[in-house]
Motif scaffolding. Structure first.
Motif, PDB file in Angstrom:
ATOM      1  N   GLY A 171       8.059  96.942  43.310  1.00  0.00           N
ATOM      2  CA  GLY A 171       9.238  97.294  44.090  1.00  0.00           C
ATOM      3  C   GLY A 171      10.301  96.206  44.152  1.00  0.00           C
ATOM      4  N   ARG A 172      10.035  95.046  43.618  1.00  0.00           N
ATOM      5  CA  ARG A 172      11.017  93.953  43.624  1.00  0.00           C
ATOM      6  C   ARG A 172      11.888  94.064  42.380  1.00  0.00           C
ATOM      7  NH1 ARG A 172       9.548  88.952  46.383  1.00  0.00           N
ATOM      8  NH2 ARG A 172      10.778  87.972  44.747  1.00  0.00           N
ATOM      9  N   PRO A 173      13.228  94.181  42.552  1.00  0.00           N
ATOM     10  CA  PRO A 173      14.111  94.271  41.376  1.00  0.00           C
ATOM     11  C   PRO A 173      14.027  92.991  40.534  1.00  0.00           C
ATOM     12  CG  PRO A 173      15.267  94.946  43.372  1.00  0.00           C
ATOM     13  CD  PRO A 173      13.973  94.323  43.822  1.00  0.00           C
ATOM     14  N   VAL A 174      14.073  93.160  39.232  1.00  0.00           N
ATOM     15  CA  VAL A 174      14.043  92.017  38.311  1.00  0.00           C
ATOM     16  C   VAL A 174      15.256  92.133  37.391  1.00  0.00           C
ATOM     17  CG1 VAL A 174      12.702  90.788  36.572  1.00  0.00           C
ATOM     18  CG2 VAL A 174      11.516  91.983  38.423  1.00  0.00           C
ATOM     19  N   PRO A 175      16.437  91.724  37.888  1.00  0.00           N
ATOM     20  CA  PRO A 175      17.654  91.866  37.070  1.00  0.00           C
ATOM     21  C   PRO A 175      17.788  90.795  35.990  1.00  0.00           C
ATOM     22  CG  PRO A 175      18.195  90.882  39.183  1.00  0.00           C
ATOM     23  CD  PRO A 175      16.733  91.225  39.244  1.00  0.00           C
ATOM     24  N   ASP A 176      17.095  89.668  36.161  1.00  0.00           N
ATOM     25  CA  ASP A 176      17.234  88.597  35.180  1.00  0.00           C
ATOM     26  C   ASP A 176      15.957  87.763  35.159  1.00  0.00           C
ATOM     27  OD1 ASP A 176      17.407  87.092  37.563  1.00  0.00           O
ATOM     28  OD2 ASP A 176      19.591  87.114  37.517  1.00  0.00           O
ATOM     29  N   TRP A 177      15.923  86.769  34.270  1.00  0.00           N
ATOM     30  CA  TRP A 177      14.720  85.949  34.142  1.00  0.00           C
ATOM     31  C   TRP A 177      14.411  85.118  35.383  1.00  0.00           C
ATOM     32  CZ3 TRP A 177      11.443  87.148  30.511  1.00  0.00           C
ATOM     33  CH2 TRP A 177      11.894  87.789  29.349  1.00  0.00           C
ATOM     34  N   PRO A 178      15.426  84.527  36.067  1.00  0.00           N
ATOM     35  CA  PRO A 178      15.096  83.820  37.317  1.00  0.00           C
ATOM     36  C   PRO A 178      14.421  84.705  38.348  1.00  0.00           C
ATOM     37  CG  PRO A 178      17.264  83.148  36.553  1.00  0.00           C
ATOM     38  CD  PRO A 178      16.836  84.276  35.669  1.00  0.00           C
ATOM     39  N   ALA A 179      14.821  85.981  38.379  1.00  0.00           N
ATOM     40  CA  ALA A 179      14.188  86.907  39.329  1.00  0.00           C
ATOM     41  C   ALA A 179      12.727  87.141  38.962  1.00  0.00           C
ATOM     42  CB  ALA A 179      14.951  88.228  39.358  1.00  0.00           C
ATOM     43  N   LEU A 180      12.414  87.162  37.656  1.00  0.00           N
ATOM     44  CA  LEU A 180      11.027  87.315  37.235  1.00  0.00           C
ATOM     45  C   LEU A 180      10.201  86.099  37.654  1.00  0.00           C
ATOM     46  CD1 LEU A 180       8.883  88.897  35.593  1.00  0.00           C
ATOM     47  CD2 LEU A 180       9.607  87.558  33.603  1.00  0.00           C
ATOM     48  N   PHE A 181      10.763  84.897  37.459  1.00  0.00           N
ATOM     49  CA  PHE A 181      10.052  83.676  37.865  1.00  0.00           C
ATOM     50  C   PHE A 181       9.860  83.636  39.381  1.00  0.00           C
ATOM     51  CE2 PHE A 181      12.386  81.857  34.005  1.00  0.00           C
ATOM     52  CZ  PHE A 181      11.406  82.324  33.148  1.00  0.00           C
ATOM     53  N   SER A 182      10.876  84.111  40.107  1.00  0.00           N
ATOM     54  CA  SER A 182      10.766  84.153  41.569  1.00  0.00           C
ATOM     55  C   SER A 182       9.663  85.115  41.998  1.00  0.00           C
ATOM     56  CB  SER A 182      12.106  84.572  42.176  1.00  0.00           C
ATOM     57  OG  SER A 182      12.009  84.691  43.576  1.00  0.00           O
ATOM     58  N   ALA A 183       9.570  86.242  41.315  1.00  0.00           N
ATOM     59  CA  ALA A 183       8.501  87.195  41.631  1.00  0.00           C
ATOM     60  C   ALA A 183       7.136  86.573  41.364  1.00  0.00           C
ATOM     61  CB  ALA A 183       8.682  88.465  40.805  1.00  0.00           C
ATOM     62  N   GLY A 184       7.048  85.765  40.310  1.00  0.00           N
ATOM     63  CA  GLY A 184       5.791  85.098  40.009  1.00  0.00           C
ATOM     64  C   GLY A 184       5.361  84.143  41.098  1.00  0.00           C
ATOM     65  N   ARG A 185       6.344  83.513  41.745  1.00  0.00           N
ATOM     66  CA  ARG A 185       6.016  82.585  42.845  1.00  0.00           C
ATOM     67  C   ARG A 185       5.690  83.310  44.139  1.00  0.00           C
ATOM     68  NH1 ARG A 185      10.553  79.923  40.618  1.00  0.00           N
ATOM     69  NH2 ARG A 185      11.864  80.839  42.250  1.00  0.00           N
ATOM     70  N   ASP A 186       6.347  84.450  44.380  1.00  0.00           N
ATOM     71  CA  ASP A 186       6.272  85.081  45.690  1.00  0.00           C
ATOM     72  C   ASP A 186       5.210  86.172  45.817  1.00  0.00           C
ATOM     73  OD1 ASP A 186       8.373  83.426  46.312  1.00  0.00           O
ATOM     74  OD2 ASP A 186       9.919  84.960  46.003  1.00  0.00           O
ATOM     75  N   LEU A 187       4.892  86.841  44.727  1.00  0.00           N
ATOM     76  CA  LEU A 187       3.934  87.949  44.831  1.00  0.00           C
ATOM     77  C   LEU A 187       2.549  87.416  45.171  1.00  0.00           C
ATOM     78  CD1 LEU A 187       4.962  90.231  41.826  1.00  0.00           C
ATOM     79  CD2 LEU A 187       5.142  90.763  44.268  1.00  0.00           C
ATOM     80  N   PRO A 188       1.801  88.142  45.971  1.00  0.00           N
ATOM     81  CA  PRO A 188       0.459  87.690  46.346  1.00  0.00           C
ATOM     82  C   PRO A 188      -0.505  87.751  45.163  1.00  0.00           C
ATOM     83  CG  PRO A 188       0.820  89.918  47.132  1.00  0.00           C
ATOM     84  CD  PRO A 188       2.136  89.445  46.590  1.00  0.00           C
ATOM     85  N   ALA A 189      -1.626  87.087  45.319  1.00  0.00           N
ATOM     86  CA  ALA A 189      -2.646  87.110  44.272  1.00  0.00           C
ATOM     87  C   ALA A 189      -3.277  88.495  44.215  1.00  0.00           C
ATOM     88  CB  ALA A 189      -3.705  86.055  44.549  1.00  0.00           C
ATOM     89  N   ALA A 190      -3.202  89.113  43.054  1.00  0.00           N
ATOM     90  CA  ALA A 190      -3.792  90.434  42.857  1.00  0.00           C
ATOM     91  C   ALA A 190      -4.006  90.638  41.369  1.00  0.00           C
ATOM     92  CB  ALA A 190      -2.891  91.527  43.434  1.00  0.00           C
ATOM     93  N   ALA A 191      -4.929  91.511  41.026  1.00  0.00           N
ATOM     94  CA  ALA A 191      -5.264  91.735  39.619  1.00  0.00           C
ATOM     95  C   ALA A 191      -4.182  92.512  38.898  1.00  0.00           C
ATOM     96  CB  ALA A 191      -6.591  92.468  39.511  1.00  0.00           C
ATOM     97  N   ALA A 192      -3.454  93.390  39.589  1.00  0.00           N
ATOM     98  CA  ALA A 192      -2.460  94.228  38.911  1.00  0.00           C
ATOM     99  C   ALA A 192      -1.406  94.698  39.893  1.00  0.00           C
ATOM    100  CB  ALA A 192      -3.134  95.429  38.235  1.00  0.00           C
ATOM    101  N   PHE A 193      -0.227  95.041  39.347  1.00  0.00           N
ATOM    102  CA  PHE A 193       0.895  95.555  40.124  1.00  0.00           C
ATOM    103  C   PHE A 193       1.528  96.706  39.347  1.00  0.00           C
ATOM    104  CE2 PHE A 193       0.530  91.114  41.357  1.00  0.00           C
ATOM    105  CZ  PHE A 193       0.655  91.159  42.736  1.00  0.00           C
TER     106      PHE A 193
END
Length: 442
Positions: A171-193
């Motif tokens: 559910g987190r928008p990923v408009p660019d590469w920085p947003a993808l890296f930010s999602a990597g830092r912020d999303l909780p530990a889980a096997a899949a999304f």
């Protein structure tokens, strides 16, 4: 016996890789001196790759002897009238008619350009290497698009395909590469999304792993991870028996161990899972405000199970990237040297020939591209070292020439002898100090 043979093979590989890298860097450095000296009207008597007994030689039509010597730990250009390979101190007597062809008798501009050309050639080599690699590998497209999908361990769901354009993760928008890296830092530990992607013109939702999984992207030389045998591409499945799903969990567990041993369960493509015991090392890490000490095992991550889709950069874009990378190494060398002199970081951060050789061998083991990039890093670092204003180094000669330009006369022979002796002692002390760190700071 098998272990001993394996270790000897590793040592031999390290030595060969080190000699090859050093020969390229030194050859380019000395050729910079040679060619600019020739353009400046200064005659080169000897161009030597290595020191000691001559293994091979050839004299060209200009009278320069090109040779390869037995000790492959450097090289030199000896110009007409030079007293030694370092072109230091008063030169040898020559026919007055030939004085203009000596380094000592050349105009100040010619001497300055000839000496400066060595480090400059190293910087050019680094820039060309970085620019060539980026031109071949390409740069990421602006859209967050999947290039190649990497293998994943059993149990990790990855339904991404090459060509998918990532729109959102959980559910987190990923408009660019920085947003993808930010999602990597912020999303909780889980096997899949849930990953929403644009595939073949339609938006679809697929299951995919954490965007910043515990996938090893790089292994630092002379680190705990390198010593244990970890490699890029390895995936850490568990730490001390506890499953992990994102790279930040590794950082947190290493810090929490406070220097104690940790047990990693690691999956390697094509080899399956195995256990590795590592003891983190206390190291100085650069931060926005300076340096801080942290426990590290020597791995980098934050790369997902896919590579970005790339495009071919233009020649000027690749060249700008190469220049920027070379400049960043110079700036990092300056800041690291200052931090060491000012006591912000420990002296163990200074390595000698052994650590450089080990790092070179490990880079060569990782792959051809890593080896070539490491040559670029070393070339920039050696270029920087040579421009330091220390007598016997190129920077010391340039400092003497600057003095001559300002005062109208060169330093006196007595001052040259004293300063050269001090510079030689400083360089030898630095080499000995680096070698002692190689042995003691492990």
């Amino acid at each position: 016996m098998i272990d001993i043979i394996s270790q000897l093979g590793g040592v031999a590989w390290t030595i060969v890789a080190f000699v090859v890298a050093l020969s390229i860097i030194v050859g380019v450095h000395e050729y910079g001196h040679y060619i600019v000296g020739r353009w400046s009207g200064i005659r080169a008597e000897v161009f030597s790759l290595g020191f000691g007994p001559r293994l091979w030689s050839r004299r060209d039509r200009r009278g320069t002897l090109w040779q390869v010597a037995a000790i492959p730990l450097g090289g030199y250009v000896r110009f007409l009238g030079d007293a030694d390979a370092a072109s230091a101190g008063p030169g040898r007597p020559v026919d007055p008619a030939l004085r203009r062809q000596t380094l000592e008798g050349a105009p100040l501009w010619g001497r300055f350009a000839t000496v400066a050309a060595g480090p400059l050639a190293n910087f050019i080599l680094s820039t060309v290497i970085f620019a060539a690699v980026i031109a071949i590998q390409g740069v990421a497209v602006d859209r967050v698009q999947v290039g190649e999908v990497a293998p994943t361990p059993p149990g990790i769901v990855n339904e991404l395909r090459p060509g998918d354009e990532i729109l959102s993760i959980d559910g987190r928008p990923v408009p660019d590469w920085p947003a993808l890296f930010s999602a990597g830092r912020d999303l909780p530990a889980a096997a899949a999304f849930d990953w929403t992607v644009r595939r073949d013109g339609a938006e679809v939702t697929v299951r995919g792993p954490h965007p910043a999984p515990p996938l090893i992207a790089g292994v630092a030389p002379r680190s705990a991870a390198s010593g244990a045998g970890l490699r890029p591409g390895d995936v850490i499945r568990a730490i001390d028996g506890t499953p992990v799903f994102r790279f930040d969990e590794l950082r947190q567990r290493v810090e929490a161990a406070n220097g104690g041993a940790i047990l990693l369960r690691v999956w390697r493509p094509g080899a399956g899972e195995a256990d590795y015991t590592l003891v983190p090392k206390r190291q100085d890490l650069p931060t926005a405000d300076g340096y801080e000490k942290r426990w590290l095992i020597g791995v980098t991550g934050d790369s997902g199970y896919f590579t970005p889709a790339t495009r071919a950069p233009g020649p000027f874009e690749a060249l700008r990237t190469g220049i920027a990378q070379t400049w960043s190494i110079i700036v990092g060398s300056v800041s690291g040297l200052w931090a060491m002199l000012s006591g912000q970081i420990g002296s163990c951060n200074l390595g000698g020939a052994i650590s450089i050789a080990e790092s070179t061998g490990q880079a060569a083991t990782t792959g051809f591209t890593s080896f070539v990039l490491w040559i670029g890093v070393l070339s920039a670092a050696i270029g920087f070292l040579n421009i330091l204003p220390v007598p016997v180094l190129d920077g010391g000669h340039l400092a003497f020439f600057t003095w001559e330009a300002v005062t109208g006369r060169p330093p006196s022979p007595r001052a040259l002898r004293i300063l050269t002796s001090i510079g030689l002692a400083a360089v030898l002390s630095l080499m000995i100090f680096g070698l002692s760190n190689d042995i003691l700071c492990r």
